[in-house]
Design a protein around this motif. Structure first.
Motif, short mmCIF file in Angstrom:
data_model
loop_
_atom_site.label_atom_id
_atom_site.label_comp_id
_atom_site.label_asym_id
_atom_site.label_seq_id
_atom_site.Cartn_x
_atom_site.Cartn_y
_atom_site.Cartn_z
N ARG A 164 -18.35 2.57 79.41
CA ARG A 164 -19.55 3.08 80.12
C ARG A 164 -20.57 2.43 80.50
NH1 ARG A 164 -21.55 8.31 76.68
NH2 ARG A 164 -22.37 6.57 75.46
N ALA A 165 -21.02 1.52 79.54
CA ALA A 165 -22.10 0.71 79.73
C ALA A 165 -22.00 -0.10 81.04
CB ALA A 165 -22.41 -0.29 78.49
N MET A 166 -20.83 -0.79 81.22
CA MET A 166 -20.63 -1.72 82.34
C MET A 166 -20.72 -0.89 83.75
SD MET A 166 -17.33 -4.15 81.75
CE MET A 166 -16.40 -3.83 80.21
N THR A 167 -20.45 0.35 83.67
CA THR A 167 -20.46 1.39 84.93
C THR A 167 -22.13 1.38 85.29
OG1 THR A 167 -20.41 3.32 84.08
CG2 THR A 167 -18.44 2.17 84.70
N LEU A 168 -23.06 1.24 84.27
CA LEU A 168 -24.39 1.71 84.55
C LEU A 168 -25.20 0.57 84.80
CD1 LEU A 168 -24.70 3.56 81.09
CD2 LEU A 168 -24.23 4.59 83.52
N ARG A 169 -24.65 -0.56 85.19
CA ARG A 169 -25.58 -1.66 85.55
C ARG A 169 -24.89 -2.44 86.64
NH1 ARG A 169 -28.30 -2.85 80.52
NH2 ARG A 169 -28.29 -0.76 79.64
N ASP A 170 -25.75 -2.95 87.54
CA ASP A 170 -25.25 -3.35 88.69
C ASP A 170 -25.07 -4.98 88.70
OD1 ASP A 170 -27.57 -1.17 90.53
OD2 ASP A 170 -25.23 -1.10 90.18
N THR A 171 -26.05 -5.54 87.89
CA THR A 171 -25.82 -7.15 87.97
C THR A 171 -25.02 -7.48 86.88
OG1 THR A 171 -28.00 -7.10 89.05
CG2 THR A 171 -27.34 -9.23 88.29
N PRO A 172 -23.96 -8.21 87.19
CA PRO A 172 -23.41 -8.92 86.00
C PRO A 172 -24.07 -9.90 85.33
CG PRO A 172 -22.40 -9.81 88.01
CD PRO A 172 -23.42 -8.59 88.38
N THR A 202 -22.51 -10.31 70.47
CA THR A 202 -21.77 -9.48 69.69
C THR A 202 -22.75 -8.41 69.25
OG1 THR A 202 -22.85 -10.77 68.01
CG2 THR A 202 -20.86 -11.58 68.82
N VAL A 203 -22.00 -7.13 69.06
CA VAL A 203 -22.66 -5.86 68.43
C VAL A 203 -21.99 -5.54 67.18
CG1 VAL A 203 -23.22 -3.65 68.73
CG2 VAL A 203 -23.45 -5.25 70.60
N PRO A 204 -22.26 -5.76 65.98
CA PRO A 204 -23.62 -6.19 65.72
C PRO A 204 -24.03 -7.53 65.86
CG PRO A 204 -22.51 -4.86 63.93
CD PRO A 204 -21.32 -5.39 64.79
N TYR A 205 -25.27 -7.87 65.87
CA TYR A 205 -25.81 -9.24 66.04
C TYR A 205 -25.71 -9.96 64.59
CZ TYR A 205 -29.03 -12.94 67.15
OH TYR A 205 -29.53 -14.11 67.38
N ALA A 241 -27.19 -0.39 70.85
CA ALA A 241 -27.18 -1.73 71.09
C ALA A 241 -26.10 -2.25 72.03
CB ALA A 241 -26.56 -2.14 69.37
N ILE A 242 -25.03 -1.38 72.16
CA ILE A 242 -24.18 -1.74 73.15
C ILE A 242 -24.55 -1.60 74.52
CG2 ILE A 242 -21.90 -1.03 74.31
CD1 ILE A 242 -20.89 -0.49 71.48
N ASP A 243 -25.40 -0.60 74.69
CA ASP A 243 -25.80 -0.29 76.10
C ASP A 243 -26.73 -1.48 76.49
OD1 ASP A 243 -24.90 2.03 76.45
OD2 ASP A 243 -26.51 3.52 76.00
N LYS A 244 -27.59 -2.10 75.55
CA LYS A 244 -28.40 -2.87 75.61
C LYS A 244 -27.86 -4.64 76.03
CE LYS A 244 -32.38 -3.96 73.28
NZ LYS A 244 -33.28 -4.09 72.25
N ALA A 245 -26.53 -4.50 75.22
CA ALA A 245 -25.90 -5.92 75.22
C ALA A 245 -25.09 -6.01 76.45
CB ALA A 245 -24.97 -5.87 73.88
#
Length: 733
Positions: free
Chosen positions: A124-132, A222-225, A97-101
């Motif tokens: 970690r999830a922040m570093t895996l994506r390029d577009t904020p 939010t995680v959880p939703y 869920a965090i990776d998706k959010a």
């Protein structure tokens, strides 16, 4: 004022008393986090189980983070953190869920961060994506954790995972955090897991309210939703016996009326949801409805403090509704593709994974014998929630609760006891054993002075009923005035006068001959049972022995002591689910947690297999007895308390994998050793002590050709009366 317990429970001052009573599971009553300048400190109220005394212990921040490991091990090894971190289904759901959010740099707030697992997932999830996709391009993760020992452990975890610079740790409650002081701006994303078995008991609603008001942007991720609470109507004789003492007692003819006619509400369980592993009683439950939805809480919106709903429920079978069993389901992502449920295994598609103890189902008892339902009949379940709890009412059959009124004469006074204590008092076999033991003592000699050393209202009634000439002194160390109010209310129905009973507030350690009116004590008795100690280890009821010792100089030469002695019993068991829930950690969703094992008392890492903990063995998932039951130590109450040692050979009688030793005390009530009250695993109303092995042992038989098997274990125990601790050691024989 807000208080914090070591298993992450945030409670208001109004809930302080109930929290302090649940804390023997932790070995600590409660904790309070405070700030003093730049230094952080925690005040822990440590209880002495043998004296009932308590003292404040101060834990201060060590700026260099080099405090000895032993300083915090005792504080955290009895909490639910290890069990929770071993819940792979939970961990995986939050990671997905965090990776998706989190789709790029954003500001993340983690409330109740624990070891920092969710914070590390977010970083970690922040570093895996390029577009904020959040409100700004400056990513940050704030881990908010108020419990200082856990903060220290979290910092170790962050360093091991090279995350110390990526995550800012705040040793504060979330309602103490200020934008512009502690954090630069409001957070775009909230990741948090502050849920208990009831969902709301850890302060979810007030925490979310403050976060939405002060710490989060409008419409945050939010995680959880969201979370949905479900329920089901059930019939169960076992659940009925846990709360309806009046109707159970009506079938017992021993002359004692704990709940006299006309005073049906004089004793009851607290009106609350009671956590329980309901899968363990699946065969004793008749389902009377399909599961139904009760409440839904959207984490992305500010929740209301109070809410009510009425659910129309159609009966799927005929029977008596004895309880509402409830659970919750998390929807962790906004698309509804990631879920986690605490539903019992009989619910199809519940997604049930490995057994875990940090979340159970909850049971709400329906008063009396329950509500009769016919198949296809419809009934309304009215539910209401406050800040920290959910309550239920069946309409129109169930009478409205009027709460507790301490006007005894009006019949509205209610003595709240635990469900297990209610069931014990309604157990005909247990009552007969105690009754016979008391009768045997009284037949030898009518005591001039009898002292009830514990909180047993049953013993007080029994002696007053059977020995009218005796003067009875009751201590009621936990019940206090509530016990006296109760005795006054039921005296007439039990055929005695309160003139023969004296309530003494003074601690027995300070008694002199003047306190006993210069009389020698002829009879000193206890079950033993101490109000509020339901979650303690079995040998912590040896407080009776300590108090008997304090009274030693006031006992007559031929005084009768009941129980006469205690027998420490042990049995080797296969406890696969329990062992797995407390096994040592390696990597959790890619993050190294091995550094926490020693502090959290993990099996497979700690040399001694972790601390001895109290459990209802019958609720511990897959269990199997592998040996005969043996006595490893004896406590002789005819003598003053003293250090004790014991040694026994536990021979395996079944093949299997031994994960631990289960220990309990059998109370020998009479000098002839003919009446014994057991608190072992086959008695479901008592908790046993569980000493898990560091490494499981393959159990075999003597003479087996399989060299990988062990035929027996040598178990050694020692009891220290200075602190009430029982040291348990074991080795293959």
């Amino acid at each position: 004022m807000v208080f914090l317990t070591p298993n992450r429970r945030l409670i208001s001052s109004a809930r302080l008393l109930s929290a302090s009573r649940s804390a023997p599971r932790l070995g600590l009553a409660l904790a309070r986090a405070m700030s003093s300048g730049s230094a952080q400190r925690v005040f822990q109220l440590r209880l002495d189980p043998l004296t009932g005394n308590s003292e404040w212990v101060v834990i201060e921040e060590d700026a260099r983070e080099t405090a000895p490991e032993s300083l915090h091990k005792g504080l955290l090894a009895t909490t639910s953190y290890l069990d929770m971190l071993n819940d792979s289904r939970r961990n995986r759901a939050f990671r997905e869920a965090i990776d998706k959010a989190i789709a790029g740099p954003c500001r993340v707030l983690d409330i109740g961060a624990g070891t920092g697992l969710l914070s590390m997932m977010a970083a970690r999830a922040m570093t895996l994506r390029d577009t904020p996709t959040c409100h700004n391009n400056n990513g940050s993760v704030i881990a908010c954790e108020s419990y200082l020992p856990m903060v220290k452990l979290m910092r170790k975890v962050l360093r091991v995972n090279d995350m110390a610079r990526s995550i800012t740790v705040l040793n504060k409650r979330s309602d103490e955090v200020r934008v512009g002081v502690d954090i630069d701006s409001r957070a775009d994303v909230l990741v948090s897991e502050i849920l208990d078995s009831e969902l709301l008991g850890e302060g979810l609603i007030p925490t979310l309210q403050h976060a939405h008001d002060m710490l989060l942007v409008e419409n945050p991720v939010t995680v959880p939703y969201k979370a949905i609470v479900y329920g089901q109507l059930v019939e169960s004789t076992y659940l009925w016996k846990l709360h309806d003492l009046y109707n159970n007692e009506a079938e017992i003819s021993d002359g004692i009326h704990l709940v006299p006619a006309g005073l049906e509400r004089i004793i009851g369980v607290k009106l609350q949801q009671h956590p329980m592993h309901c899968d363990a009683i699946k065969q004793e439950i008749k389902l009377l409805s399909e599961p139904f939805r009760i409440f839904e809480f959207n984490f992305g919106k500010r929740p209301e403090s109070h809410g009510e709903t009425a659910v129309r429920v159609k009966a799927t079978g005929s029977g008596q509704v004895n309880a509402v069993i409830s659970w919750w389901m998390l929807q962790l992502d906004d698309k509804g593709s990631i879920h986690y449920s605490t539903a019992p295994k009989w619910i199809a598609l519940s997604g049930a994974g490995n057994w875990c103890d940090h979340w159970k189902q909850c049971v709400w008892f329906i008063p009396g014998k329950g509500v009769p339902l016919a198949r296809d009949e419809e009934i309304f379940l009215c539910a209401a929630h406050g800040d920290t709890s959910i309550s239920y009412q069946l309409e129109p059959h169930q009478p409205k609760s009027t709460g507790v009124d301490h006007n005894v004469k009006g019949g509205d006074f209610c003595l709240s006891l635990s469900p297990e204590r209610i069931a014990i008092y309604g157990d005909a076999e247990w009552r007969l054993s105690v009754l016979n033991a008391i009768k045997a003592v009284l037949q030898r000699r009518a005591p001039s002075l009898c002292i009830i050393a514990d909180d047993s209202i049953f013993l007080a009634l029994l002696v007053a009923h059977l020995s009218i000439a005796s003067h009875i002194m009751v201590l009621f160390p936990g019940l206090q005035d509530k016990g006296v109010h109760y005795l006054k209310a039921v005296a007439d129905a039990n055929g005695f006068s309160m003139d023969c009973i004296e309530f003494v507030r003074k601690k027995m350690a300070n008694w002199t001959v003047h306190d006993t009116h210069k009389k020698a004590v002829d009879l000193l008795i206890a079950e033993p049972f101490y109000y509020g100690s339901d979650g303690m280890l079995p040998w912590q009821n040896l407080r009776f022995w300590n108090e008997r010792t304090a009274l030693d100089s006031l006992l007559s030469k031929d005084a009768s002591i009941m129980p006469c002695k205690g027998l420490l019993k042990v049995c080797a068991m296969s406890l696969l689910d329990l062992w797995n829930s407390r096994r040592s950690l390696d990597k959790i969703e890619g993050f190294d947690h091995s550094v926490v094992n020693a502090t959290l008392g993990a099996c497979g890492d700690a040399a001694d297999g972790g601390p001895c903990l109290p459990f209802f063995i019958w609720q511990c998932g897959e269990v199997k007895e592998l040996s005969q039951i043996v006595t490893v130590m004896e406590f002789d109450f005819s003598r003053p308390i003293s250090p004790c040692q014991g040694k026994a050979k536990v021979e395996f009688s079944e093949r299997g994998i031994c994960h631990g030793l289960v220990l309990w005390i059998d109370w020998v009530m009479d000098a002839e050793n003919s009446i014994v009250v057991s608190t072992g695993p086959d008695q479901r109303y008592w908790k046993q002590g569980v000493k898990l092995l560091s490494t499981p042992v393959a159990a075999g038989f003597h003479g087996s050709a399989d060299t990988s098997e062990t035929s027996s274990l040598i178990v050694q125990t020692s009891f220290d009366p200075s602190n009430g601790e029982l040291v348990i050691e074991h080795r293959p024989s």
